[in-house]
Design an enzyme around this catalytic site. Sequence first.
Site, mmCIF file in Angstrom:
data_model
loop_
_atom_site.group_PDB
_atom_site.id
_atom_site.type_symbol
_atom_site.label_atom_id
_atom_site.label_comp_id
_atom_site.label_asym_id
_atom_site.label_seq_id
_atom_site.Cartn_x
_atom_site.Cartn_y
_atom_site.Cartn_z
ATOM 1 N N HIS A 157 0.842 -1.204 0.000
ATOM 2 C CA HIS A 157 0.000 0.000 0.000
ATOM 3 C C HIS A 157 0.882 1.260 0.000
ATOM 4 C CE1 HIS A 157 -3.270 2.685 0.864
ATOM 5 N NE2 HIS A 157 -4.121 1.713 1.168
ATOM 6 N N GLU A 258 -0.451 1.443 -5.620
ATOM 7 C CA GLU A 258 -0.264 0.248 -4.802
ATOM 8 C C GLU A 258 -0.260 -1.001 -5.684
ATOM 9 O OE1 GLU A 258 -3.661 0.414 -2.176
ATOM 10 O OE2 GLU A 258 -3.652 2.603 -2.301
#
Length: 290
Positions: A157, A258
């Site tokens: 992330h 991400e």
Amino acid sequence: MPAKAIEEINGADGSLERVVLRGQNGSSAEIYLYGATITSWKSQGKERLFLSKQAHLDGSKAVRGGIPVVFPQFGPGELPQHGFARTRKWTLVEAIEHGAGIVARFELKENSDTLASKWPYKFVLHYTIDLTATTLSTVIKYENTDTREFSFTSLMHTYFQVPDVAQTEVTGLKGVAYIDKVKRVEESEQQDSIVVTANEDRVYTNVPGVVNVVYGDERVSVTRFNFKDVVLWNPWAEKAAEMSDFGDSEYKNMICVEVGTVASMITLRPGQTVSCGQLLTVEPATGPQL
């Protein structure tokens, strides 16, 4: 006296344990054992990752910024949001210098809490973080140590720090199908360069090549290994105001690009492994794009 290339901070002052890697030409990385979250990556002396000033760094919740590890569930579901890997304490296996780089290896295994969860399997995550003057590589080897087959989703992330999100372009996604989680539609990307101007939450599926985050006279290229998808996210003003660990105006200086496999599942048989990850490279914006 020069700073140590590898520094382990044991948390004696009450802070969380972490490891700092210091490489060549002003490069460095800071990794918390809590979540194995990379909270800082500097290349050429410049911070490349966004970390909210309101992020919790006390282990009370997942870190808002840097590169949290999402496993075994992306988003909401039977487990807490984004799974449990980002809120567990990992083990530092080793940290060594090698040639022009520094590598740190971390490990996470099942425990009584995960075995009692809705995802009750035995596993090992072997996480390798490799720093050079202009690159950061983050690769996880997922290992099934259970007697049963299991499936999961996973993602890195990454929060990129940018001078101005309105002047930041994301390239390399033209023609790629995506799921727009804000508008709840499926589309195909029509733009060569994407500029975020509102709340965006998109899952680009089966991305074929390198994605670039371009700002000023630089870009960070994002090269995936075995991950299929790329998530593009920025909460913009309204969503930012709803998050207690995110400043109301911080959306202006960040963008999440991400890498992961989240639109489909990764399945491992007992004893099977798979390695997935990313290579982040700082380059001049005017250079050839891959």
